[in-house]
Design an enzyme around this catalytic site. Structure first.
Site, PDB file in Angstrom:
ATOM      1  NE  ARG A  67      24.849  21.376   6.005  1.00 28.89           N
ATOM      2  CZ  ARG A  67      24.340  20.775   5.346  1.00 28.89           C
ATOM      3  NH1 ARG A  67      23.201  20.359   5.365  1.00 28.89           N
ATOM      4  NH2 ARG A  67      23.997  22.097   4.270  1.00 28.89           N
ATOM      5  CG  HIS A  71      23.743  25.389   8.890  1.00 26.56           C
ATOM      6  ND1 HIS A  71      23.629  25.102   7.775  1.00 26.56           N
ATOM      7  CD2 HIS A  71      25.415  25.000   8.899  1.00 26.56           C
ATOM      8  CE1 HIS A  71      24.236  24.868   6.176  1.00 26.56           C
ATOM      9  NE2 HIS A  71      25.371  24.520   7.376  1.00 26.56           N
ATOM     10  CG  ASN A  96      19.685  26.823   5.713  1.00 30.31           C
ATOM     11  OD1 ASN A  96      21.411  26.436   6.419  1.00 30.31           O
ATOM     12  ND2 ASN A  96      19.759  27.429   6.085  1.00 30.31           N
ATOM     13  CG  HIS A 194      33.139  18.908   8.041  1.00 27.71           C
ATOM     14  ND1 HIS A 194      34.432  20.537   7.954  1.00 27.71           N
ATOM     15  CD2 HIS A 194      32.505  19.604   8.141  1.00 27.71           C
ATOM     16  CE1 HIS A 194      33.800  21.039   7.035  1.00 27.71           C
ATOM     17  NE2 HIS A 194      31.925  20.937   7.540  1.00 27.71           N
TER      18      HIS A 194
END
Length: 331
Positions: A67, A71, A96, A194
Site C-alpha cells: 500500500r 500511495h 494516508n 488486495h
C-alpha cells in the site's frame, strides 16, 4: 539491528535468485544500480535481510508496504514523498492516515547510513520499492527484480494526494490509472494487491445495509458474505472494525490469485473490487487471472511499472539522510 548481525542477514538474503539480470534498464532506472556502491556490501541483500527480520515478527507489513508503494508512486511519482513528516505533508491526507510500515523503511535507512558507513548513497524511494518487492516474495508472491536509481523528492503536500477511492467506478479508475501511464490491465493486476491486507468497515458498510440509498444491501454481493460481514460491521457501529480484503480464509495472507476467484463469486469486499469482475472492460482479464497460473509474474511486472512513475534520477531531487526529512529544511 546491530552491525554485528548484518553480515548474517546479508548471507541469508543472498539466497534470493531473481529472473532478470544486472544491467537491464527500465527508462532511466537500472537493475543492479547499487552494485559496488557500498564497498563489500550488497545493498539489495541488506535490504532483503532487514525486511525478512521485520516480516518474521509481523507478516502484516506485507500489505502495509504494498500500500505504501502505491500511495507514494500514485502521487507525484515514486519519490518517497509519503515518508516526509510535516503538518501538511502527504502523511496528513485522509487516505494516508492509516498507512504504516515507516519503521521498516527507517530501519533500512539507519543501517545504510550509519552502520555499514554508506551515507548519502541509497535513496528512500528505492528502499520502498526494494522492501515491497521483498515482502511480496515472503508472502508467497513471485520473485522479481526491481530497477533502482531513484532520487528522493523535496516536496510533500497533502493537497497533492489524489488517490482513487474504494467506491470509484471502473471507468473512472481506469482514467485515473491512465493519467499515471498505467493501462487497464495494469490496473486490474495492481488492484490484486488486495489479495492481502484488511480494510475498515466504513469503506464498504453501505454495501451491507443501504447501498445507493436503497435501504438494501448491494445486490452484487454474495448473500452469505453479507451475513458474515454484518457480524464484523454492525449497522450502528462506527465502522472502525477491520475485515480481510480476501475473504478466502486459507489465502487471506498470501499473495496469490485468490482475490480474483473471490470477486468472480461476488465476494468482493470493496465496491471497486467487485466492479472489476462485473464491468465488461475488466471482467475478461479478471477471469483469465482467476483461472490462470501467471498472477505472480504479472503482478510483479505491474509493480515494476508502478515503480517507474515520474521518477527522479540523475541530478534531480536528493538522497535523504533521514527518510522523514529533506536534507535542507525549509526556512
Amino acid at each position: 539491528m546491530k552491525f554485528s548481525s548484518i553480515a548474517g542477514v546479508a548471507l541469508v538474503a543472498l539466497g534470493f535468485i531473481f529472473l532478470s539480470f544486472p544491467g537491464q534498464c527500465y527508462g532511466a532506472l537500472e537493475v543492479g544500480f547499487y552494485k559496488g556502491k557500498c564497498g563489500i556490501w550488497d545493498v539489495e541483500s541488506l535490504v532483503a535481510g532487514i525486511v525478512e527480520e521485520k516480516f518474521s515478527n509481523d507478516p502484516t507489513i506485507a500489505p502495509a508496504l504494498i500500500r505504501m508503494q502505491f500511495h507514494d508512486c500514485f502521487v507525484k511519482g515514486c519519490d518517497a514523498s509519503i515518508l516526509l513528516d510535516g503538518p501538511s505533508s502527504e502523511k496528513t491526507a485522509p487516505p494516508n492516515l492509516s498507512v504504516r510500515g515507516f519503521d521498516v523503511i527507517d530501519a533500512v535507512k539507519d543501517v545504510l547510513e550509519t552502520q555499514i558507513i554508506c551515507p548519502g548513497v541509497v535513496s528512500c524511494a528505492d528502499i520502498i520499492v526494494m522492501a515491497t518487492r521483498d515482502v511480496i516474495f515472503l508472502s508467497g508472491g513471485g520473485q522479481y527484480n526491481v530497477q533502482t536509481g531513484r532520487r528522493d523528492g523535496l516536496e510533500s503536500l497533502a493537497k497533492n494526494v489524489d488517490l482513487p477511492g474504494p467506491q470509484i467506478s471502473v471507468s473512472d479508475s481506469t482514467a485515473a490509472f491512465q493519467r499515471k501511464g498505467l493501462n487497464v490491465t495494469d490496473m486490474v493486476y495492481l488492484l490484486g494487491g488486495h489479495t492481502v491486507g484488511v480494510t475498515h468497515c466504513f469503506f464498504f458498510q453501505d454495501r451491507l445495509y443501504n447501498f445507493q440509498n436503497t435501504g438494501r444491501p448491494d445486490p452484487s454481493m454474495d448473500r452469505e458474505l453479507v451475513k458474515t460481514l454484518r457480524l464484523s460491521c454492525p449497522q450502528t457501529s462506527s465502522g472502525s472494525n477491520i475485515v480481510n480484503l480476501d475473504q478466502n480464509p486459507s489465502s487471506s495472507s498470501t499473495v496469490d490469485n485468490s482475490y480474483y476467484t473471490e470477486i468472480m463469486e461476488h465476494r468482493g469486499v470493496l465496491q471497486i473490487d467487485q466492479a472489476l469482475a462485473l464491468d465488461p472492460e475488466t471482467s475478461d482479464t479478471v477471469t483469465s487471472i482467476a483461472r490462470g497460473s501467471d498472477f505472480s509474474t504479472k503482478f510483479g511486472q505491474a509493480m515494476v511499472k508502478l515503480g517507474a512513475i515520474q521518477v527522479l534520477t540523475g541530478t534531480q531531487g536528493e538522497i535523504r539522510k533521514s527518510c522523514r526529512a529533506t536534507n535542507t529544511p525549509p526556512s
